[in-house]
Design an enzyme around this catalytic site. Structure first.
Site, PDB file in Angstrom:
ATOM      1  N   TYR B 286       0.776  -1.039  -0.004  1.00 15.53           N
ATOM      2  CA  TYR B 286       0.016  -0.074   0.050  1.00 15.53           C
ATOM      3  C   TYR B 286       1.090   1.224  -0.051  1.00 15.53           C
ATOM      4  CZ  TYR B 286      -4.120   2.803   1.411  1.00 15.53           C
ATOM      5  OH  TYR B 286      -5.110   3.882   1.610  1.00 15.53           O
ATOM      6  N   TYR B 334      -2.323   4.476  -9.970  1.00 16.65           N
ATOM      7  CA  TYR B 334      -3.609   3.342 -10.433  1.00 16.65           C
ATOM      8  C   TYR B 334      -5.101   3.931 -10.145  1.00 16.65           C
ATOM      9  CZ  TYR B 334      -6.778  -0.770  -9.687  1.00 16.65           C
ATOM     10  OH  TYR B 334      -7.752  -1.762  -9.571  1.00 16.65           O
TER      11      TYR B 334
END
Ligand SMILES: [Zn+2]
Lengths: 136, 387
Positions: B286, B334
């Site tokens: 992450y 993204y």
């Protein structure tokens, strides 16, 4: 000092009323546990080291050092828009507790880790005084 | 200590429409991602008896009840553990434990968020609250933000270990290269280290290109027992090891600004999986900020504490590098709906299935996912393997 565009204002509660009352008198206070002797910050109803409920309030000298800091170029809240850029720091007080604050009264560019600082008090609203720090 | 013992598997993954989706609610995005993930598994919503979800933003209170009602199900296992973006990675541990204990059979983990549309399509201040109740009254009045919180850790890491902005920028540049290979990624134009360093300073030392995107998105993951998984549509991906922990809630309470709870959750996941760092073929970490990745790599033990900067230098994590990481383009390039954890799982499963086309990591057999939530507060680590 006049109240500016509304910033987030602490609403004192059971754990924190004594702290904000002291700040209003320009005193920075912190808790120490009577069972394990460790200091803690922020104020709680129990000791975060041993879960005891016997806590005393002590006055801090207000002297400390910058543990880390950032210069914020973005206002997370409209109330900070007039003050950009401003310094947020984590300050280690000489009594062994650590708190977040702002470093004020200097060019943000001079703030460094380990820099000695001392507490100053800023009137946020008629009822709330906020402890901040300046270079010592 | 192989407590999980390949007894559970991820059998379906999907994302919803992502990017800017102003015409759909976060509830719809979560439900549509769920339908697609169940389709991917060859299951239907009627099969779901365990629900794991959290909506951290307004209108998401009592999330698992709300989403179960929204999708018309009555689960026998329900979980809305709320530890920020790592929650969804931690849910894999909760779901695997529940399935192993026979408390549910088909677990659905889902998430939806309209993080950009909620702000009128523009990233920026969202808070206009004036009264702060609870411990955040020791931070909010000082103008703290999520970015500033992570910046405090970055500054300290630089001070202790000499980490540089160039080294942090390596992560953003490498992640963008992966995004350029993913048609679904929002930001696909190549960037350079200079571009990152010259981008606007948000909260020193973090520039805007050190920070994740703000988007709308939903995602879902379906788990079941390995026994049942073998009869489903696609090859199962085994849950080999998991771990979770948290060390603080508020950034002023972080015990060590250069280490995250991944030091705990990662160790647990590796021990339980019975694999070592060099076995990992692809890592999905992450990346709320570049510093998040650096601290996580160190805390997980991929390198020593303080050596994260050199570890990511020379585009080591980019396509063609020897440490493929954030292969869908990450939260940096993204998508990032506020809680990204579920997307690390979706990409890891696709990599292990060999579904990733131009961005496929060759012969990927073992993947590691790590979610970080709050302000470097919580982590969930999951190690997945091809069966
Ligand atoms: Zn104590």
């Amino acid at each position: 000092m006049a109240e500016k565009r509304s910033k987030p204002v602490p609403r004192p509660y059971q754990d924190t009323k004594a702290y904000w009352d002291a700040a209003k008198e320009k005193r920075l206070i912190f808790q120490r546990c009577l069972d394990c002797s460790k200091p803690q910050f922020y104020p709680r109803g129990v000791c975060s080291h041993c879960l005891g409920s016997r806590l005393e309030w002590l006055d801090s000298s207000g002297r400390g050092k910058v543990h880390t800091f950032t210069v914020s170029y973005r206002a997370p809240h409209p109330g900070f828009a007039d003050e950009l850029p401003f310094v947020i720091a984590i300050v280690d007080l000489e009594e062994g507790f650590r708190m977040m604050s702002n470093i004020v009264g200097c060019d943000p560019g001079i703030v460094r880790i380990d820099m000695p600082v001392k507490v100053v008090f800023e009137q946020l609203t008629p009822d709330i005084v906020l402890p901040k720090f300046s270079p010592a | 200590m192989e407590t999980l013992g390949r007894k559970t598997a991820i059998v379906g993954v999907a994302e919803s429409d992502i990017g800017r989706v102003p015409h759909k609610s976060k509830f719809q995005l979560s439900a549509e991602a769920s339908r697609l993930a169940l389709d991917d598994a060859g299951l239907s919503i009627k099969d779901v008896d365990g629900l794991f979800t959290i909506i951290s933003t307004q209108g998401g209170e009592h999330s698992s009840m709300l989403m179960a009602e929204y999708m018309g199900i009555r689960p026998r296992f329900t979980d809305s553990t709320s530890m920020g973006g790592s929650s969804f990675v931690a849910y894999v541990e909760h779901a695997a434990a529940a399935i192993n204990a026979g408390m549910c059979e088909v677990a659905l983990i889902c998430h939806g968020s309209t993080n950009i549309s909620d702000r009128g399509g523009r990233a920026g201040p969202v808070s206009s609250k004036t009264e702060v109740y609870g411990p955040m009254q020791f931070e909010d009045p000082y103008g703290i933000s999520i970015a500033s919180s992570y910046a405090l850790a970055a500054q300290r890491h630089m001070h202790e270990y000499g980490t540089t902005s160039e080294q942090l920028a390596e992560i953003a540049v490498a992640t963008r290269k992966w995004a350029s290979l993913n048609p679904k990624a929002l930001m696909r134009a190549p960037i350079t280290i200079e571009d990152v360093l010259n981008s606007r300073m948000v909260s020193s030392p973090l520039h805007v290109l050190d920070c994740c995107l703000v988007t709308d998105a939903g995602g879902a993951v379906v788990l079941t027992s390995m026994e049942r998984a073998r009869d489903l549509k696609k090859a199962p991906v085994a849950v080999l090891g998991t771990g979770e922990s948290h060390t603080h809630r508020m950034i002023s309470q972080m015990p060590d600004y250069t280490q995250t709870a991944a030091a705990i959750s990662g160790r647990l996941a590796f021990e339980r999986a019975g694999v070592s760092h060099k076995d990992i073929d692809v890592a999905e970490i992450y990346d709320s900020f570049t510093i998040t990745v650096l601290l996580t790599l160190e805390s997980l033990g991929f390198c020593k504490k303080g050596e994260g900067g050199p570890f990511v230098s020379g585009q080591r994590t980019a396509p063609g590098g020897d440490f493929p990481m954030n292969t869908q383009g990450g939260a940096l390039s993204y998508t990032h709906p506020g809680m990204f954890g579920i997307f690390t799982l979706i990409e890891a499963v696709r990599q292990l299935r060999g579904e990733c086309g131009p961005r496929q990591v060759k012969d990927a057999e073992l993947a590691l996912c790590n979610g970080t939530g709050g302000v470097l507060s919580s982590t969930g680590t999951v190690i997945l393997g091809r069966v």
